[in-house]
Design an enzyme around this catalytic site. Structure first.
Site, mmCIF file in Angstrom:
data_model
loop_
_atom_site.group_PDB
_atom_site.id
_atom_site.type_symbol
_atom_site.label_atom_id
_atom_site.label_comp_id
_atom_site.label_asym_id
_atom_site.label_seq_id
_atom_site.Cartn_x
_atom_site.Cartn_y
_atom_site.Cartn_z
ATOM 1 N N HIS A 1 0.776 -0.752 -0.310
ATOM 2 C CA HIS A 1 -0.017 0.039 0.033
ATOM 3 C C HIS A 1 1.052 1.355 -0.482
ATOM 4 C CE1 HIS A 1 0.779 0.333 4.537
ATOM 5 N NE2 HIS A 1 0.716 1.300 4.203
ATOM 6 N N ASP B 1 0.034 -7.460 1.980
ATOM 7 C CA ASP B 1 0.627 -6.445 1.654
ATOM 8 C C ASP B 1 2.157 -6.358 1.238
ATOM 9 O OD1 ASP B 1 -0.060 -3.863 1.969
ATOM 10 O OD2 ASP B 1 0.471 -3.625 3.925
ATOM 11 N N SER C 1 4.945 2.593 7.619
ATOM 12 C CA SER C 1 4.598 1.650 7.874
ATOM 13 C C SER C 1 5.448 1.277 6.235
ATOM 14 C CB SER C 1 3.280 1.927 6.134
ATOM 15 O OG SER C 1 1.929 2.008 6.759
#
Length: 383
Positions: free
Chosen positions: A118, A148, A227
């Site tokens: 992402h 992911d 992230s």
């Protein structure tokens, strides 16, 4: 009450004046009290007294360990900025605009960088900044949206950054210390600490995508920009990729999630080799909604085989799907466990298969017409 002297009797004006004097006196005293430090400073000498530094003493052992861990790991963490191509509605010219930021880490000496899918999703370009300040344009190697995970590659010709040491996640314990390094809100190379709060969490995929399983839950502060960064154990080994937070406000609420390194070790090498992750499969067709209806119809959990792909591993093992004939609809096989681990629904079936590799032989416990049996299936590459 009587007064011997009529002139000694207090009048209203005298009473008011008395209270005004008292009130003014109290106010003056309060004002003097407020300005007393300033008055004292006015009459004090203008020279400031010198202060001596109190010796700090040696750092605590855990502080030294944390500092050493950060110093050793910092060079393996990168700062990722992405851009997106947009077209001007009036001029029709195409230009690049900033899209977002994230974190990542050096996977190997070849310059592969691992981050979250992402972080780079929807971007047209990505720039990787090393801890020493050097910037490189990254090339996308491949992704696995189901986990992911994305892999980039940068061309570092000299003074290559060190790859992050890799650990394991299967032996993690709730309560052990963890350390997250990343770039929250663009504040580069930030260290936060916490513990493993829980294990084997599952998050639903965005936009109806596949769920992410086996996640590590931690209370180490993870914010937007973290992230893709590494979650490390106290030995400085990679144990997960920081991927998501639970937060009503959008900021850290002490509930963060990381993809475990055991999953990373299974997915990343395959992405580097083939550009994508191929999930192990049985060679059957299933459907979540139909499966839920069939479960409600018979009152039992499990995964109903709707169709067996001709020539597949499932066909070789003798599995059968739903059969529609003159006698009506026959539900076929219902998978209830894989290698002794129960399978309640389609998502759990995919999660159990994802723990395996193509070529592994698994033992399925299946139910057919109320009779249980076990079959062996050699997993094949999924579509």
């Amino acid at each position: 009450m009587t007064y011997p002297d009529p002139y000694s009797r207090p009048t209203p004006d005298r009473f008011i004046r008395r209270w005004l004097v008292i009130t003014a006196s109290v106010a003056a005293l309060m004002l003097l009290w407020q300005f007393l430090p300033a008055i004292e400073a006015w009459f004090s000498p203008r020279e400031a007294a010198e202060r001596t530094v109190t010796p700090r003493g040696d750092l605590a052992a855990d502080e030294k360990a944390t500092i050493e861990l950060f110093d050793k790991s910092r060079a393996s963490v990168v700062y990722i900025t992405t851009a997106q191509l947009v077209r001007d509605a009036w001029s029709r010219n195409v230009f690049s605009v900033p899209r977002g930021t994230g974190s990542g880490f050096i996977w190997d000496e070849a310059g592969h960088v691992v981050t979250n899918f992402h972080v780079i999703q929807g971007a047209s370009s990505a720039t990787v900044k090393l801890a020493d300040g050097r910037d490189y344009q990254a090339v996308l190697v491949g992704t696995s949206p189901a986990h992911d995970i994305a892999v980039l590659k940068i061309g570092v010709g000299f003074k290559r950054p060190p790859a992050v040491p890799v650990g394991t996640s299967v032996d993690l314990k709730v309560g052990q210390k963890v350390f997250a390094i990343g770039n929250p809100f663009g504040l580069d190379w930030t260290l936060t600490t916490g513990i493993v709060s829980a294990l084997d969490r599952t998050l639903d995929g965005e936009g109806g995508g596949p769920a992410i399983d086996h996640l590590i839950q931690t209370d180490a502060a993870i914010n937007p920009g973290n992230s893709g960064g590494p979650l490390l154990d106290s030995a400085g080994r990679l144990i997960g990729i920081n991927t998501a937070i639970y937060s009503p406000s959008g900021a850290s609420a002490g509930i963060g999630f990381s993809v475990p390194v055991d999953t990373v070790m299974r997915v990343v090498p395959q992405i580097i080799k083939t550009g994508k992750y191929i999930r192990p499969a049985l060679g059957i067709e299933v459907d979540e909604q139909l499966n839920a209806r069939l479960q409600a119809l018979i009152g039992s959990k499990g995964v109903f085989v709707l169709r067996v792909t001709p020539g597949s591993a499932a066909q070789k093992a003798g599995l059968t799907g739903v059969d529609v004939g003159p006698q009506g609809i026959s539900p076929g096989d219902r998978i209830v466990s894989i290698d002794g681990s129960t399978v309640d629904d389609v998502a759990q079936l995919l999660a159990r298969l994802d723990d395996k590799k193509v070529g592994d032989v698994v033992i399925l416990s299946v139910d057919r017409a109320g009779k249980s049996r076990e079959v062996q299936v050699e997993l094949q590459p999924g579509v």
